[in-house]
Design an enzyme around this catalytic site. Structure first.
Site, PDB file in Angstrom:
ATOM      1  N   MET A 184      87.528  43.039  -2.091  1.00 47.50           N
ATOM      2  CA  MET A 184      87.271  42.127  -0.974  1.00 47.50           C
ATOM      3  C   MET A 184      88.401  41.101  -0.880  1.00 47.50           C
ATOM      4  O   MET A 184      88.243  40.024  -0.292  1.00 47.50           O
ATOM      5  CB  MET A 184      85.912  41.437  -1.129  1.00 47.50           C
ATOM      6  CG  MET A 184      84.743  42.382  -0.972  1.00 47.50           C
ATOM      7  SD  MET A 184      83.204  41.585  -0.465  1.00 47.50           S
ATOM      8  CE  MET A 184      82.909  40.487  -1.841  1.00 47.50           C
ATOM      9  N   GLY A 185      89.547  41.434  -1.487  1.00 44.84           N
ATOM     10  CA  GLY A 185      90.682  40.527  -1.431  1.00 44.84           C
ATOM     11  C   GLY A 185      90.561  39.387  -2.417  1.00 44.84           C
ATOM     12  O   GLY A 185      89.808  39.456  -3.385  1.00 44.84           O
ATOM     13  N   ALA A 186      91.332  38.302  -2.170  1.00 43.33           N
ATOM     14  CA  ALA A 186      91.426  37.187  -3.110  1.00 43.33           C
ATOM     15  C   ALA A 186      91.727  37.745  -4.502  1.00 43.33           C
ATOM     16  O   ALA A 186      91.042  37.457  -5.478  1.00 43.33           O
ATOM     17  CB  ALA A 186      90.147  36.356  -3.114  1.00 43.33           C
TER      18      ALA A 186
ATOM     19  N   HIS B 203      91.791  42.467 -10.687  1.00 39.96           N
ATOM     20  CA  HIS B 203      92.134  43.468  -9.680  1.00 39.96           C
ATOM     21  C   HIS B 203      93.454  44.165 -10.026  1.00 39.96           C
ATOM     22  O   HIS B 203      93.596  45.374  -9.849  1.00 39.96           O
ATOM     23  CB  HIS B 203      92.278  42.815  -8.297  1.00 39.96           C
ATOM     24  CG  HIS B 203      91.016  42.276  -7.729  1.00 39.96           C
ATOM     25  ND1 HIS B 203      90.797  40.931  -7.529  1.00 39.96           N
ATOM     26  CD2 HIS B 203      89.882  42.899  -7.306  1.00 39.96           C
ATOM     27  CE1 HIS B 203      89.601  40.739  -6.996  1.00 39.96           C
ATOM     28  NE2 HIS B 203      89.015  41.914  -6.854  1.00 39.96           N
TER      29      HIS B 203
ATOM     30  N   GLU C  15      83.915  46.418 -14.757  1.00 41.15           N
ATOM     31  CA  GLU C  15      82.619  46.293 -15.430  1.00 41.15           C
ATOM     32  C   GLU C  15      82.025  44.891 -15.320  1.00 41.15           C
ATOM     33  O   GLU C  15      80.894  44.685 -15.743  1.00 41.15           O
ATOM     34  CB  GLU C  15      82.743  46.706 -16.893  1.00 41.15           C
ATOM     35  CG  GLU C  15      82.961  48.203 -17.068  1.00 41.15           C
ATOM     36  CD  GLU C  15      82.955  48.639 -18.520  1.00 41.15           C
ATOM     37  OE1 GLU C  15      83.218  47.783 -19.412  1.00 41.15           O
ATOM     38  OE2 GLU C  15      82.686  49.825 -18.779  1.00 41.15           O
TER      39      GLU C  15
ATOM     40  N   GLN D 169      76.445  46.803 -10.284  1.00 39.25           N
ATOM     41  CA  GLN D 169      77.024  47.433  -9.097  1.00 39.25           C
ATOM     42  C   GLN D 169      77.665  48.768  -9.467  1.00 39.25           C
ATOM     43  O   GLN D 169      77.511  49.767  -8.749  1.00 39.25           O
ATOM     44  CB  GLN D 169      78.065  46.506  -8.479  1.00 39.25           C
ATOM     45  CG  GLN D 169      78.863  47.129  -7.349  1.00 39.25           C
ATOM     46  CD  GLN D 169      79.856  46.167  -6.752  1.00 39.25           C
ATOM     47  OE1 GLN D 169      79.479  45.297  -5.967  1.00 39.25           O
ATOM     48  NE2 GLN D 169      81.129  46.290  -7.108  1.00 39.25           N
TER      49      GLN D 169
ATOM     50  N   VAL E 223      88.245  41.733 -17.308  1.00 37.55           N
ATOM     51  CA  VAL E 223      89.437  40.937 -17.621  1.00 37.55           C
ATOM     52  C   VAL E 223      89.019  39.469 -17.596  1.00 37.55           C
ATOM     53  O   VAL E 223      88.360  39.023 -16.654  1.00 37.55           O
ATOM     54  CB  VAL E 223      90.563  41.196 -16.609  1.00 37.55           C
ATOM     55  CG1 VAL E 223      91.780  40.324 -16.918  1.00 37.55           C
ATOM     56  CG2 VAL E 223      90.958  42.676 -16.632  1.00 37.55           C
TER      57      VAL E 223
END
Length: 281
Positions: free
Chosen positions: A29-31, A36, A149, A154, A177
């Site tokens: 979802m960006g940011a 990521h 994770e 989800q 992370v």
């Protein structure tokens, strides 16, 4: 680096990829943050081509204010992705492109995986997640899809989605992370003050101690201990803490041999909702 805005453009670019190359998808979802980046790096290392999607999905927000405040900075996200690999395809559609004029949530039967923990406090959240993830899988048709994770519930539900919808994709779980002080990396961390961001390492430290206690104490005793720790910390408001079977996500009542358990927590700090989890065995 290709920036793709429409389904039609995405389809055309995907058709040009050789069938001999595996295709990886990293839905976001960006940011973007270091968590990521690790997902993207792994996808690049394991596939011939990679698509990173950036889409703030309205159907998974039960809180309109949370949707409004969700951080967005496409230019910065593109710079981060380009630094990993300039050949990554970025799919960043508008809400209208994905849903047209009909922003509706599809209903799924996740066999109860969506009714506990996050599902208990975020009505219809996982149907919203399933709606967008299924559409992304159908549009991209990846061989492998990468999920962190940190959102373990989800992740488990997406595996169920693939099973019930018979989608031919391999779901790749990736480790959490963390920031130096232990706070799980999240786009929402950007909304915390620097002081609170440091103090929020308390969440992970509590989970680590709970894991130690789980070796000798009952699940009930561990839960009571965690609840008391957060009662003492006025800067945090704990929404839930649960120890659950990793397969069914059913809350643990009595330990059983040969079963694996995980602890899940949701906490508010400065009105920012933070989630985390840890494997107990």
């Amino acid at each position: 680096m290709p920036l793709i805005r429409t389904k039609k453009d995405l389809d055309q670019r995907l058709k040009n990829i050789s069938n001999s190359l595996t295709l990886g998808l990293v839905p976001t979802m960006g940011a973007l943050h270091k968590g990521h980046i690790e997902l993207i790096k792994r996808a690049v290392s394991e596939n011939g081509r990679v698509v990173v999607s950036i889409f703030v999905n309205p159907t998974q927000f039960n809180n309109k204010e949370d949707l409004k405040k969700y951080p967005r900075d496409l230019s910065k996200d593109l710079e981060i992705i380009k630094a990993v690999d300039s050949e990554i395809m970025v799919f960043a559609p508008s809400v209208e492109e994905i849903y047209q004029k009909n922003v509706q949530t599809k209903k799924y039967n996740f066999a109860g995986l969506d009714k506990v923990m996050e599902g208990e406090f975020r009505d219809d959240h996982f149907n919203g997640v399933g709606t967008i993830v299924e559409q992304l899988f159908n549009l991209v048709k990846p061989d492998n899809a990468y999920f962190g994770e940190k959102d373990f519930q989800q992740l488990r539900i997406i595996k169920k989605l693939v099973e019930i919808q018979k989608i031919p994709v391999n779901i790749v779980p990736c480790p959490i992370v963390r920031e130096e002080h232990g706070l799980a990396m999240s786009s929402r961390n950007e909304r915390l003050s620097e002081k609170m961001r440091l103090k929020a390492g308390f969440i992970y430290k509590t989970l680590q101690t709970a894991k130690e206690k789980f070796g000798t104490k009952s699940a009930l005793k561990v839960k009571e201990w965690v609840v008391n720790q957060f009662i003492k910390e006025e800067d945090f408001k704990m929404e839930y803490f649960e120890i659950a079977d990793i397969e069914t996500l059913s809350p643990l009542k009595r330990k059983e041999k040969n079963k694996k358990y995980r602890a899940f927590i949701a906490v508010y700090a400065e009105d920012v909702r933070l989630i985390d989890n840890i494997a107990f065995n």
